[in-house]
Every structure is written in C-alpha cells, then in structure tokens.
Design a protein around this motif. Sequence first.
Motif, short mmCIF file in Angstrom:
data_model
loop_
_atom_site.label_atom_id
_atom_site.label_comp_id
_atom_site.label_asym_id
_atom_site.label_seq_id
_atom_site.Cartn_x
_atom_site.Cartn_y
_atom_site.Cartn_z
N LEU A 20 0.51 -1.41 0.26
CA LEU A 20 -0.39 0.09 -0.03
C LEU A 20 1.04 1.68 -0.07
O LEU A 20 0.51 2.41 -0.87
CB LEU A 20 -1.16 -0.01 1.55
CG LEU A 20 -1.80 1.34 1.40
CD1 LEU A 20 -3.18 0.37 2.36
CD2 LEU A 20 -1.82 2.57 2.06
N PHE A 21 1.90 1.90 0.80
CA PHE A 21 2.70 1.99 0.92
C PHE A 21 3.54 2.57 -0.66
O PHE A 21 3.25 3.59 -1.23
CB PHE A 21 3.98 2.12 1.88
CG PHE A 21 3.17 2.56 3.23
CD1 PHE A 21 1.80 2.78 4.01
CD2 PHE A 21 4.12 2.02 4.25
CE1 PHE A 21 1.33 2.81 5.24
CE2 PHE A 21 3.47 2.40 5.86
CZ PHE A 21 1.79 2.48 6.02
N ALA A 22 3.91 1.26 -0.75
CA ALA A 22 4.89 1.79 -2.27
C ALA A 22 4.05 1.67 -3.37
O ALA A 22 4.38 3.00 -3.38
CB ALA A 22 5.59 0.01 -2.69
N ALA A 23 2.68 1.59 -3.26
CA ALA A 23 1.45 2.22 -4.41
C ALA A 23 1.54 3.74 -4.62
O ALA A 23 1.24 4.37 -5.57
CB ALA A 23 0.39 1.17 -4.09
N ALA A 24 1.27 4.15 -3.23
CA ALA A 24 1.58 5.84 -2.84
C ALA A 24 3.01 6.68 -2.86
O ALA A 24 1.99 7.62 -2.57
CB ALA A 24 0.38 5.88 -1.55
N ASP A 25 3.61 5.56 -2.91
CA ASP A 25 5.40 6.11 -2.98
C ASP A 25 5.42 7.45 -1.88
O ASP A 25 5.98 8.57 -1.56
CB ASP A 25 5.69 7.37 -4.22
CG ASP A 25 6.58 7.91 -4.03
OD1 ASP A 25 7.92 6.84 -3.40
OD2 ASP A 25 7.41 9.04 -4.52
N VAL A 26 5.24 6.38 -0.81
CA VAL A 26 5.34 6.97 1.12
C VAL A 26 5.82 6.23 1.61
O VAL A 26 6.28 5.18 1.35
CB VAL A 26 3.86 6.86 1.60
CG1 VAL A 26 2.81 8.60 0.76
CG2 VAL A 26 3.06 6.02 2.08
N LYS A 27 7.16 6.40 2.63
CA LYS A 27 7.78 6.62 3.50
C LYS A 27 7.46 6.34 5.08
O LYS A 27 6.29 7.51 5.20
CB LYS A 27 9.39 6.76 3.67
CG LYS A 27 10.04 6.86 2.52
CD LYS A 27 9.66 5.00 2.05
CE LYS A 27 10.69 4.92 0.42
NZ LYS A 27 10.28 4.01 -0.64
N ALA A 28 7.23 5.72 6.15
CA ALA A 28 7.10 5.84 7.24
C ALA A 28 7.96 5.17 8.34
O ALA A 28 8.91 4.45 8.08
CB ALA A 28 5.20 4.90 7.40
N ALA A 51 0.63 15.11 2.68
CA ALA A 51 2.16 14.58 2.81
C ALA A 51 2.19 13.73 3.58
O ALA A 51 2.38 14.35 4.74
CB ALA A 51 3.21 16.11 2.54
N TRP A 52 3.67 12.53 3.53
CA TRP A 52 3.69 11.60 4.54
C TRP A 52 5.28 11.10 4.55
O TRP A 52 6.01 11.00 2.95
CB TRP A 52 3.10 10.67 4.82
CG TRP A 52 1.24 10.56 5.58
CD1 TRP A 52 0.85 10.92 3.78
CD2 TRP A 52 1.40 11.05 5.62
NE1 TRP A 52 -1.04 11.09 4.70
CE2 TRP A 52 -0.64 11.03 5.56
CE3 TRP A 52 1.35 11.13 7.20
CZ2 TRP A 52 -1.72 11.49 6.93
CZ3 TRP A 52 0.23 11.61 8.31
CH2 TRP A 52 -1.13 11.81 7.92
N GLY A 53 5.80 11.55 5.64
CA GLY A 53 7.17 10.55 6.22
C GLY A 53 7.64 10.23 7.55
O GLY A 53 6.61 9.51 7.94
N ARG A 54 8.76 9.71 7.16
CA ARG A 54 9.20 9.16 8.53
C ARG A 54 9.14 10.37 9.82
O ARG A 54 9.60 10.86 9.07
CB ARG A 54 10.37 7.79 8.58
CG ARG A 54 10.83 7.10 7.25
CD ARG A 54 11.98 7.07 6.55
NE ARG A 54 12.83 7.19 7.54
CZ ARG A 54 14.15 6.18 7.54
NH1 ARG A 54 14.47 5.48 6.34
NH2 ARG A 54 15.06 6.02 8.31
N MET A 55 8.98 9.13 10.34
CA MET A 55 9.43 9.33 12.59
C MET A 55 10.61 10.42 12.43
O MET A 55 10.55 11.23 12.97
CB MET A 55 8.93 8.94 13.00
CG MET A 55 7.30 8.85 13.15
SD MET A 55 6.14 9.55 13.39
CE MET A 55 6.12 10.65 15.31
#
Length: 300
Positions: free
Chosen positions: A59-67, A280-284
């Motif tokens: 799911l994250f790969a499809a949205a190109d986000v890191k967490a 917009a999302w990113g790692r903590m």
Amino acid sequence: MEYSPIEKDKGQPSKLVNGLSVDVEDWFQVGAFENVIDRDDWDGLALRVEDNVLRILDLFAAADVKATFFTLGWVAKRHGSLMRKIVEAGHELASHGYDHARVFNFDRKEFGEDIRIAREILEDSTGAKITGYRAPSFSIDQRTPWAYMELAEQGYAYSSSVAPIAHDHYGWREAPRFAFKPLPWSDLVEIPVTTAILGGRRVAAGGGGFFRVLPYAFSRWAIRQVNREEQRPAVFYFHPWEIDPDQPRVPGAPLKSRVRHYTNLKKMAPKLTELINEFAWGRMDMLAHRQAEFAQELAA
C-alpha cells in the motif's frame, strides 16, 4: 514537571510533511485483550502480522510514501526477514518495546531492560540503528518521569509515546500537544500523537480506532486544522491487524473491547489509501530530526 516546547515551523503549511507510523503487533497482543489472552499462550496462536505488514508495504509503495514501523521485539524475534523487508523498502524500523507491556506498569530498571532487549533484537535482525521509540498504548505519562531519562541514557533520539488526551486506557491530558524536549540536558524529542481542538477541547485525531470508527471527513478536517491553522505536522498511527477483517475473534473479551477492536476493519484499507494520497507523509525520524534541528536554530 517543566518541559521545553518546540516552536512551530515557519514554513508554508502546504510544505508540511506529516509523520506516518505503524505499531507492529499481532491481533492478540493489543491492550484491550491483555486480561483475556495470556502472554504464555501467544506462541500457540495464529500469527497474522507478517501477511498484514506485507500488505501495508504494498500500500505504501503504491502511494510512494515512507513510514516508521514501531515494532515489538517479540514480533521481530519471530519475523526477522520481515524486519529486513521493512528496512530494504526505505522505511524506518523503531522500537515498540518487547511484548507490549505498558510503561507505567514498570519501574525504571524494568523499563530499561525492556527497551534494551527490544532494541538489540531489532538491530540484530536488520543491522539498522534504532533511534526511535513508542510506548505500548502511549503509556508514558505523569507517572513515568524516569522513562525519558532512560531513553536518553540509552541513546534514543526521539519518542512518540504520549497521547495528550484523557482516555480510559491511556492519556496524559496535561502534556503539550506538539513536539517538546522533556529533558533540559538532552536533545531527546517527544512527538505526541495528533490531537485537534473541537469546541475548545482536545480530541484524539491521530489514527487507530478513532480513524476506523469515525467518518473519514473528521480526519481530513483534523489534519487540515493542524497543518493549515496551527502550521504543525500531524502524527498518524495504525496497526497491521486493523486491515485484517478475517482475524480470529476473541471469546470472552468485554463488549467495549470487541466494539473498539472489530468495528470497520473492512473499511480500513480503503480509508488509509485515501489518507496517504491526500496528505504528505514521511518517516518519524525525519520529523524528529526537523523538530530537533529547529529547536537548535531557536537556541542559536
């Protein structure tokens, strides 16, 4: 206790990157079932966390986000290859303690041992340096002033362990709503899970059961309030079991726990997809670095 708040970012709200996190624990390890399922029985139960985390990675790969994946040492010990897949995909691996014991049920020595063991397992399984921590059930509060001292002394860079609300299972209502430095002698940063202001009161708006149960429009409104009006990044979390409607049902669990745990499981993945594509999302750890960096700029 006195804490040093970190001032808000002066950048444009549209540029704010929010913190996306996953609390990696299996369906039987949640606080709501701790009085129904004994820890000694865990190894005899169906493990579903790996399949659910793999779905989340897709799911994250499809949205190109890191967490950031705050992971129990117990889980990492049994799923080393999964830990490596998380890191290889560019996500942050961080600690969620060893077996989901709440911090306020420890003394300082016990807590120190718990976070040391969990960190060793996570680092040994991946070779990645672990710098972040989230307490199970957001259980750092006014009863645990020694927790931050232990985290700092063990070299953690940040914690995201506070829910600044009142709740029947957790919460530190008097805590700051946004990032703060809990120790005057340390660069350790605490980044509370997001709350919004509604009718002059704090309301939980950082994910979990609130995100599943309430309409998506509420989360959109809350994150926009934090980003646009308060010019702060939001911090969002969820669990792998929340995208698993086919997980086993726990007999004997209290009605309130069952309602909280099982409501809207089928709707969770589509709602998550909408959320991670809208903001917009990113790692903590990136968020923590920015907060600490800004605090240093203010002090310069």
